[in-house]
Design a protein around this motif. Structure first.
Motif, PDB file in Angstrom:
ATOM      1  N   GLU A 170       0.363  -1.181   0.193  1.00  0.00           N
ATOM      2  CA  GLU A 170       0.130  -0.048  -0.405  1.00  0.00           C
ATOM      3  C   GLU A 170       0.829   1.113   0.038  1.00  0.00           C
ATOM      4  N   GLN A 171       1.875   1.615   0.999  1.00  0.00           N
ATOM      5  CA  GLN A 171       3.173   2.411   0.917  1.00  0.00           C
ATOM      6  C   GLN A 171       4.331   2.522  -0.512  1.00  0.00           C
ATOM      7  N   ALA A 172       3.804   0.999  -0.888  1.00  0.00           N
ATOM      8  CA  ALA A 172       4.799   1.306  -2.111  1.00  0.00           C
ATOM      9  C   ALA A 172       3.563   2.118  -3.350  1.00  0.00           C
ATOM     10  N   ALA A 173       2.671   1.594  -3.096  1.00  0.00           N
ATOM     11  CA  ALA A 173       2.002   1.898  -4.403  1.00  0.00           C
ATOM     12  C   ALA A 173       1.356   3.477  -4.724  1.00  0.00           C
ATOM     13  N   ALA A 174       1.071   4.315  -2.938  1.00  0.00           N
ATOM     14  CA  ALA A 174       1.876   5.653  -2.573  1.00  0.00           C
ATOM     15  C   ALA A 174       2.709   6.489  -3.099  1.00  0.00           C
ATOM     16  N   ALA A 175       3.396   5.628  -2.682  1.00  0.00           N
ATOM     17  CA  ALA A 175       4.842   5.995  -3.630  1.00  0.00           C
ATOM     18  C   ALA A 175       4.983   6.185  -5.448  1.00  0.00           C
ATOM     19  N   PHE A 176       4.442   5.174  -6.368  1.00  0.00           N
ATOM     20  CA  PHE A 176       5.061   5.220  -7.147  1.00  0.00           C
ATOM     21  C   PHE A 176       3.966   5.954  -8.292  1.00  0.00           C
ATOM     22  N   LYS A 184       6.982  10.724 -15.440  1.00  0.00           N
ATOM     23  CA  LYS A 184       5.593   9.918 -16.356  1.00  0.00           C
ATOM     24  C   LYS A 184       6.764   8.697 -16.589  1.00  0.00           C
ATOM     25  N   ALA A 185       7.237   7.688 -15.955  1.00  0.00           N
ATOM     26  CA  ALA A 185       7.868   7.134 -16.563  1.00  0.00           C
ATOM     27  C   ALA A 185       7.419   5.362 -16.753  1.00  0.00           C
ATOM     28  N   ASN A 186       7.536   4.962 -17.917  1.00  0.00           N
ATOM     29  CA  ASN A 186       6.648   3.472 -17.363  1.00  0.00           C
ATOM     30  C   ASN A 186       6.578   2.742 -16.374  1.00  0.00           C
ATOM     31  N   GLU A 187       8.067   2.646 -15.896  1.00  0.00           N
ATOM     32  CA  GLU A 187       8.217   1.650 -14.841  1.00  0.00           C
ATOM     33  C   GLU A 187       7.864   2.257 -13.568  1.00  0.00           C
ATOM     34  N   SER A 188       7.292   3.370 -13.636  1.00  0.00           N
ATOM     35  CA  SER A 188       6.857   3.749 -11.882  1.00  0.00           C
ATOM     36  C   SER A 188       4.521   3.595 -12.144  1.00  0.00           C
ATOM     37  N   LEU A 189       4.616   4.000 -13.196  1.00  0.00           N
ATOM     38  CA  LEU A 189       3.258   3.431 -13.471  1.00  0.00           C
ATOM     39  C   LEU A 189       2.381   1.900 -13.651  1.00  0.00           C
ATOM     40  N   GLU A 190       3.706   0.506 -14.453  1.00  0.00           N
ATOM     41  CA  GLU A 190       3.163  -0.456 -14.111  1.00  0.00           C
ATOM     42  C   GLU A 190       3.413  -0.959 -12.900  1.00  0.00           C
ATOM     43  N   SER A 191       5.192  -0.045 -11.877  1.00  0.00           N
ATOM     44  CA  SER A 191       4.985  -0.617 -10.322  1.00  0.00           C
ATOM     45  C   SER A 191       2.988  -0.241  -9.642  1.00  0.00           C
ATOM     46  N   VAL A 192       2.641   0.681  -9.878  1.00  0.00           N
ATOM     47  CA  VAL A 192       1.675   1.004  -9.306  1.00  0.00           C
ATOM     48  C   VAL A 192       0.645   0.064  -9.481  1.00  0.00           C
ATOM     49  N   ILE A 193       0.156  -0.648 -10.450  1.00  0.00           N
ATOM     50  CA  ILE A 193      -0.593  -1.648 -11.138  1.00  0.00           C
ATOM     51  C   ILE A 193      -0.004  -3.248 -10.394  1.00  0.00           C
ATOM     52  N   MET A 194       0.955  -3.304 -10.963  1.00  0.00           N
ATOM     53  CA  MET A 194       1.778  -4.512  -9.641  1.00  0.00           C
ATOM     54  C   MET A 194       1.202  -4.700  -8.145  1.00  0.00           C
ATOM     55  N   THR A 217      -4.154  -4.876 -22.153  1.00  0.00           N
ATOM     56  CA  THR A 217      -3.368  -5.646 -22.001  1.00  0.00           C
ATOM     57  C   THR A 217      -2.192  -5.770 -21.053  1.00  0.00           C
ATOM     58  N   ILE A 218      -2.103  -4.367 -21.084  1.00  0.00           N
ATOM     59  CA  ILE A 218      -0.954  -4.167 -19.761  1.00  0.00           C
ATOM     60  C   ILE A 218      -0.855  -5.178 -18.523  1.00  0.00           C
ATOM     61  N   ILE A 219      -2.684  -4.923 -18.324  1.00  0.00           N
ATOM     62  CA  ILE A 219      -2.628  -5.111 -16.898  1.00  0.00           C
ATOM     63  C   ILE A 219      -2.419  -7.293 -16.785  1.00  0.00           C
ATOM     64  N   ASN A 220      -3.244  -7.849 -17.724  1.00  0.00           N
ATOM     65  CA  ASN A 220      -2.989  -9.157 -17.971  1.00  0.00           C
ATOM     66  C   ASN A 220      -1.473  -9.646 -18.380  1.00  0.00           C
ATOM     67  N   ARG A 221      -0.475  -9.170 -18.922  1.00  0.00           N
ATOM     68  CA  ARG A 221       0.699  -9.072 -18.782  1.00  0.00           C
ATOM     69  C   ARG A 221       1.374  -9.206 -17.503  1.00  0.00           C
ATOM     70  N   LEU A 222       1.504  -8.259 -16.721  1.00  0.00           N
ATOM     71  CA  LEU A 222       1.717  -7.941 -14.949  1.00  0.00           C
ATOM     72  C   LEU A 222       0.708  -9.383 -14.858  1.00  0.00           C
ATOM     73  N   ARG A 223       0.128  -9.418 -14.360  1.00  0.00           N
ATOM     74  CA  ARG A 223      -0.394 -10.734 -14.012  1.00  0.00           C
ATOM     75  C   ARG A 223       0.427 -11.968 -14.172  1.00  0.00           C
ATOM     76  N   ALA A 224       0.139 -11.880 -15.553  1.00  0.00           N
ATOM     77  CA  ALA A 224       1.246 -13.359 -15.958  1.00  0.00           C
ATOM     78  C   ALA A 224       2.984 -13.201 -15.386  1.00  0.00           C
ATOM     79  N   GLU A 225       3.216 -12.048 -15.021  1.00  0.00           N
ATOM     80  CA  GLU A 225       4.826 -12.298 -14.814  1.00  0.00           C
ATOM     81  C   GLU A 225       4.354 -12.304 -13.516  1.00  0.00           C
ATOM     82  N   ILE A 226       3.361 -11.539 -12.372  1.00  0.00           N
ATOM     83  CA  ILE A 226       3.206 -11.900 -10.903  1.00  0.00           C
ATOM     84  C   ILE A 226       3.232 -13.654 -10.991  1.00  0.00           C
ATOM     85  N   ILE A 227       1.838 -14.139 -11.495  1.00  0.00           N
ATOM     86  CA  ILE A 227       2.061 -15.567 -11.502  1.00  0.00           C
ATOM     87  C   ILE A 227       3.848 -16.735 -11.818  1.00  0.00           C
ATOM     88  N   LYS A 228       4.436 -16.010 -12.694  1.00  0.00           N
ATOM     89  CA  LYS A 228       5.474 -16.615 -12.707  1.00  0.00           C
ATOM     90  C   LYS A 228       6.511 -16.427 -11.688  1.00  0.00           C
TER      91      LYS A 228
END
Length: 259
Positions: A170-176, A184-194, A217-228
């Motif tokens: 939760e604290q991580a998401a707030a920081a991201f 405006k970095a994609n890395e930070s945005l994807e970390s929010v979703i993760m 599409t991005i959300i499904n990709r991140l879901r797959a990364e988490i499962i892996k």
């Protein structure tokens, strides 16, 4: 070509450096630490305890006396570091000269930049609680308008990473979210979703997806990364490793509180 030499005096009694959770036993190891962890060093490092250790345990009386003299004369931190490096004779003149360039660069940086560099080193050595303290220190001060927004975005991003590695999503998401607003970095945005996915916070996920225009599409990709990732962790995890990790985090937290 050899750039370093063997230790002159190796003490049986260690000197403990809490920032990297290491014991050192010689003047050469002290020099190595000073050279390679420059941004972790401050005036408090050259305590009377360390000077006494150099004098009595390592029998480097001239180095201990030199440090005391620099302190008595009101010398700068860089002068103390350079003195120890030079007089330990651990590094060649070429590498000592390189250190002087690093010291000049250190002096030219703002306090926020130095704190971030220190926090980044602590992150690399898995001292996440200590790193969080430094990142929050930066963010608690008035913004330095000489530094770009991207700098503060990166501070928030690294703060988020530190929280995430402690499973405080939760604290991580707030920081991201703060990071993405600034860098405006994609890395930070994807970390929010993760973080949303890792906490199964579907309500927050929908809000973030709509707010930032994240595709399915991005959300499904991140879901797959988490499962892996979960599969990899489960295959390499056991109770002993988990206990060791918890003890490590607790020890770092205790050191941080007592420092």
């Amino acid at each position: 070509m050899n750039y370093i030499r063997l230790c002159t005096m190796h003490s049986d009694k260690p000197y403990y450096i809490k920032e990297v959770n290491k014991n050192i036993y010689s003047i050469e190891e002290i020099s190595y630490y000073l050279y390679n962890y420059l941004y972790l060093i401050d005036d408090k490092f050259f305590s009377e305890e360390l000077i006494e250790y150099i004098d009595k345990e390592l029998q480097q009386t001239h180095i201990a006396a030199g440090i005391r003299q620099i302190i008595a004369n009101g010398g700068e931190l860089g002068e103390k570091i350079a003195f120890v490096i030079k007089n330990s004779e651990y590094y060649t003149d070429k590498l000592a000269e390189k250190l002087e360039n690093h010291l000049e660069a250190l002096c030219s940086k703002t306090s926020a930049e130095r704190w971030k560099a220190k926090a980044d080193i602590l992150m690399d050595t898995e001292k996440y609680n200590m790193a969080i303290n430094y990142y929050n220190n930066i963010l608690s001060k008035a913004i330095n308008n000489e530094l770009p927004e991207r700098f503060y975005g990166d501070v928030y991003n690294n703060l988020g990473v530190a929280y995430a590695r402690l499973f405080e999503y939760e604290q991580a998401a707030a920081a991201f979210r703060c990071a993405y607003r600034l860098n405006k970095a994609n890395e930070s945005l994807e970390s929010v979703i993760m973080c949303d996915l890792l906490t199964d916070n579907n309500k927050r996920l929908r809000i973030d997806q709509d707010k930032y225009g994240v595709t399915d599409t991005i959300i499904n990709r991140l879901r797959a990364e988490i499962i892996k990732l979960k599969v990899e962790i489960q295959s390499d995890w056991d109770e002993e490793k988990e206990s060791d990790y918890i003890r490590k985090c607790q020890k770092e937290y205790i050191v941080e509180i007592n420092s």
